[in-house]
Design an enzyme around this catalytic site. Structure first.
Site, PDB file in Angstrom:
ATOM      1  N   HIS B 266       0.611  -0.605  -0.171  1.00 19.38           N
ATOM      2  CA  HIS B 266      -0.228   0.266   0.201  1.00 19.38           C
ATOM      3  C   HIS B 266       0.600   1.015   0.121  1.00 19.38           C
ATOM      4  O   HIS B 266       0.674   2.681  -0.945  1.00 19.38           O
ATOM      5  CB  HIS B 266      -0.878  -0.285   1.249  1.00 19.38           C
ATOM      6  CG  HIS B 266      -1.683   1.439   1.333  1.00 19.38           C
ATOM      7  ND1 HIS B 266      -2.939   1.447   0.734  1.00 19.38           N
ATOM      8  CD2 HIS B 266      -1.679   2.078   1.860  1.00 19.38           C
ATOM      9  CE1 HIS B 266      -4.059   2.464   1.262  1.00 19.38           C
ATOM     10  NE2 HIS B 266      -2.293   3.321   1.690  1.00 19.38           N
ATOM     11  N   GLU B 267       1.864   1.431   0.700  1.00 17.92           N
ATOM     12  CA  GLU B 267       2.378   2.415   0.999  1.00 17.92           C
ATOM     13  C   GLU B 267       2.808   2.479  -0.392  1.00 17.92           C
ATOM     14  O   GLU B 267       3.893   4.071  -0.450  1.00 17.92           O
ATOM     15  CB  GLU B 267       3.256   2.349   2.508  1.00 17.92           C
ATOM     16  CG  GLU B 267       2.908   2.536   3.849  1.00 17.92           C
ATOM     17  CD  GLU B 267       1.482   3.532   3.793  1.00 17.92           C
ATOM     18  OE1 GLU B 267       2.003   4.841   3.376  1.00 17.92           O
ATOM     19  OE2 GLU B 267       0.738   3.324   4.246  1.00 17.92           O
ATOM     20  N   HIS B 270       1.908   4.523  -2.528  1.00 19.67           N
ATOM     21  CA  HIS B 270       1.655   5.694  -2.796  1.00 19.67           C
ATOM     22  C   HIS B 270       3.015   6.273  -3.180  1.00 19.67           C
ATOM     23  O   HIS B 270       3.371   7.247  -3.955  1.00 19.67           O
ATOM     24  CB  HIS B 270       1.532   5.977  -0.857  1.00 19.67           C
ATOM     25  CG  HIS B 270       0.228   6.037  -1.398  1.00 19.67           C
ATOM     26  ND1 HIS B 270      -0.871   6.383  -0.758  1.00 19.67           N
ATOM     27  CD2 HIS B 270      -0.096   5.448  -0.058  1.00 19.67           C
ATOM     28  CE1 HIS B 270      -2.205   7.331  -0.626  1.00 19.67           C
ATOM     29  NE2 HIS B 270      -2.076   6.165   0.230  1.00 19.67           N
ATOM     30  N   GLU B 296      -4.565   8.154  -3.276  1.00 17.60           N
ATOM     31  CA  GLU B 296      -5.393   6.377  -2.197  1.00 17.60           C
ATOM     32  C   GLU B 296      -5.204   5.197  -3.679  1.00 17.60           C
ATOM     33  O   GLU B 296      -5.797   4.480  -3.632  1.00 17.60           O
ATOM     34  CB  GLU B 296      -6.264   6.968  -1.721  1.00 17.60           C
ATOM     35  CG  GLU B 296      -6.684   6.036  -0.763  1.00 17.60           C
ATOM     36  CD  GLU B 296      -5.532   5.345   0.485  1.00 17.60           C
ATOM     37  OE1 GLU B 296      -4.852   6.160   0.336  1.00 17.60           O
ATOM     38  OE2 GLU B 296      -5.570   4.648   1.558  1.00 17.60           O
TER      39      GLU B 296
END
Lengths: 503, 503
Positions: B266-267, B270, B296
């Protein structure tokens, strides 16, 4: 305006300027420890902006006005009153910061960056010739910097004063000469004696175990990991972000045990000083070491007077042997002690032993002065370097990279003021230790039982908590009962090495 | 003044403001990763100073004057010309920064800090009552913030616009309603089906191996460690200091394999966005993600659409099994895939699965609106929370710590604008992925062979390198050929979970 309101305003402004500098220090620390390679360009921009903002904040004319308004209050106080000391120190810093024009600082910083980059390239090639014109400009810039502080006796005096307040060529020279005159025969006597073997510490010592042991040692001497960290870098240093955050860095040489061990204790010595300042001074100029030389007195005291003593190892050596049973299991304490104290005239200052180290420093100090005086041309510096190494240490570098190109200082800053602090530190460290022994004669026995807390507490009371409330001279005079004096260091080195080399 | 000189001046000023913010980001990152406990007080001071300086720099009236002078030049350009985009975005930021008075920002920041500290204490005690008055002040402050941007239709609109430019309650509500109406029956059908077992990922997985595997995965999907780092923190996040320094953090749960693994992807999602912006935009406002929701979309796309797909694991699962042979050696691919995609209506948003996650978000979004509209009193918030969880998810928290006290957002910022980005991200992520599939139908096969480079390159071209040159709406319109649309997400989730649960 009331005095208290002015004082509050002054403190807030001083704290803000320091918080900006400390922020820059965090960015610099990150750059040398954890920053990925790709971060360099952005980090350069960020550090340049913070540096400018810190300078603007520290030279805000309102600080000058507040200091002027507070002067009558300051003179009404006893000189060691906290407020009087704060106003004195803030005035000293403000004068320096405002006398040097921002235009000069930017020009000098750009020149330093360019020269540093050129030095990194030129040093491996032994290419002093390509650096000569840049170094000539550095010399001009150094004289220009001195010129912002007119009224000096020697052109190096303002440059020395920037890091070692109150010190001058006239005061340092005789003390250094006395030291050299005492050290040179000692080096000769050692050279004529049976040599000691540093083989025991020149084996393979894995990084993880070295780090674990060094951490254990500095924790035991009082470095507070709740208010600090230890991380690897290419060049070890200590940096303070706040009273509660004083970090140190280290590097490992897996084939030489002494490097990380003593370098870590050295940086921890610097850190004990900063961690030992008063919490209430945090962010204010009083809350830090009083000069480069006094700072170095602490790193060298913990590294050498404590860390390279027989007593210290009579406590720690079994632990070290347990960590490295294969390498040290069959080496006895006395041989290990000798190995980490081996004296040998060599080419590299940072690798030098306790006895010859100051000879390296004084060569540089004298050459700086000759350059600034115009007695020595930059073009003649490499040969002057060789000549002094030959006469003082009896060695000659085969290449300039281990000669005049060896230290970064002249290639990343000014000529003048860069080197005296190292030998001042050794001198002051010996003076302070003698003063501590006078008050607490049991310190050596305590060290031999693994307890350095009395020494730390004595240093905290007499040096660390004082911060900058006393100038270096005031501190030495008050704590040691006399002026800067080379004799305690000479006596200490003579006694230690007469014993070690059975002279 | 020439246009080029004004433009150069504007860029220098924008870069400087951003470099100060980025410096603050470095200090914040250090605070959460490596700072010793003792550093907190000093760090708080330093961050406060940098935050004020960043604001002063970003609101310098000279930026406004430069933007005014450059306006004729901007309107003379095609709208997607770099300079036109830069001037538009700089104007947007400048308006926001200058409309919110510094006095308000300081007051709100102090209130947030105090409320956050109180929440940390109150949450474990389930003590909403003690926070109620502070949350009422937060609600007042949120309305006050909206008031600096008059002319809105809904009081939440300016708060949403601050993070998701162009989005409004009127536009979001129907899309969210459509999504909820599609998700609720899907959740019901899943609840009625045979349940899947997440036992395979709820064993003991040692931290070091989890970290090694997660690093390997994000490296493979394109996270560039030469321009970033991965470190442990309590709460994972991504932070950008420069184009060449985009860092992410993670945390490990040794008893639940899915946590670190998917949080790291997830990070990294980003970070791929920020690392994929153009190097030439570094330090300028064009060089970053265009909104919280679009950001997001990338974290959720890489985490869920890629990272929780069967194809992805058909490539990676043997490697994971080799890393954890005891735990996963006897678990087959399909069971592992089911385990990391198990759907269950639960209490905690951050632990929620792909299907129910948006229901959690929309509950918060609706409650925010009701609070701001004055339809719901803060005192009634805990019960309103329970009622919505009961009706939307069929669960009721036994304690407020897992109910209204669960998320930090309202207790550390404004009410309004905090939550919509999560569901917008899921919606936009599905839209963008469909658009990528349209251009490159082989992407799923490539993912199944361990190659995500085409997908990354497509995203880089269409989203990452664009940076903020397009608004979120312009981006979605241009890339997906239509407006914000819940259907791609609904179709994707329906197809995936009909298959997984054999509906």
């Amino acid at each position: 305006m009331s005095v208290q309101s002015d004082l509050g305003d002054l403190k807030a402004r001083l704290r803000e300027a320091r918080d900006i500098s400390s922020s820059a220090a965090v960015l610099y620390w990150d750059q040398t420890t954890f920053m990925p390679a790709g971060g360099a360009a952005g980090r350069g921009r960020q550090l340049a902006v913070l540096s400018r903002l810190a300078h603007e904040s520290a030279t805000d004319p309102e600080i000058g006005r507040l200091l002027d308004r507070l002067e009558p209050y300051a003179v009404s106080l006893p000189p060691d009153h906290d407020d009087a000391a704060l106003i004195r120190v803030a005035r000293y810093d403000y004068e320096i910061n405002t006398r040097v024009p921002a235009e000069y600082s930017e020009r000098a910083a750009k020149h330093s960056s360019a020269t540093y980059a050129a030095w990194v390239e030129a040093r491996p090639r032994n290419d002093f010739a390509s650096l000569r014109p840049m170094l000539e400009t550095t010399l001009d810039l150094s004289r220009e910097l001195a010129g912002f502080f007119p009224g000096y006796d020697h052109v190096a005096d303002p440059l020395i004063d920037l890091v070692d307040e109150g010190m001058t060529v006239a005061r340092i020279r005789p003390v250094f000469n006395e030291l050299r005159q005492g050290l040179t025969p000692l080096v000769a006597r050692i050279a004529a004696a049976d040599q000691v073997d540093d083989g025991p510490v020149r084996k393979h010592f894995p990084q993880a175990q070295q780090s674990r042991f060094a951490e254990r040692v500095i924790k035991a001497i009082g470095y507070d990991f709740e208010r600090g960290r230890l991380d690897p870098t290419a060049h070890p240093f200590m940096t303070r972000f706040a009273h509660g955050d004083v970090r140190i860095t280290t590097r490992t040489n897996e084939d030489f045990l002494a490097e990380q061990l003593f370098s870590t204790i050295h940086e921890a010595g610097h850190a004990l000083y900063e961690q030992g300042t008063r919490a209430k001074d945090d962010g204010l100029p009083l809350g830090s070491g009083t000069s480069a030389g006094v700072h170095e007195s602490q790193s060298r005291l913990w590294e050498n007077i404590v860390g390279r003593s027989l007593g210290f190892w009579s406590h720690w050596y079994p632990t070290l042997q347990a960590e490295f049973p294969e390498q040290l299991g069959n080496v006895d304490l006395r041989d290990f002690y000798a190995a980490v104290n081996r004296v040998e005239p060599t080419l590299i200052r940072t690798d030098a032993d306790e006895v010859t180290y100051n000879l390296h420093v004084m060569i540089r100090f004298d050459l700086e002065l000759q350059l600034l005086e115009g007695e020595l041309a930059v073009a003649d510096l490499p040969e002057a370097w060789h000549a002094r190494y030959q006469s003082d240490l009896g060695v000659r570098a085969p290449h300039d990279r281990d000669g005049v190109l060896q230290d970064v200082h002249w290639y990343a800053g000014s000529i003048g003021g860069a080197f005296q602090c190292y030998t001042l530190g050794n001198i002051i460290g010996a003076q302070l230790y003698d003063a501590a022994l006078c008050d607490l004669p049991d310190i050596p026995e305590q060290i031999a039982s693994g307890d350095t807390s009395s020494l730390l507490e004595w240093m905290s009371t007499n040096v660390y908590r004082v911060g900058r409330r006393l100038t270096p001279d005031q501190l030495i005079e008050r704590v040691c009962g006399g002026p800067l004096d080379a004799q305690p260091l000479l006596r200490r080195l003579t006694a230690k090495f007469e014993d070690l080399y059975a002279l």
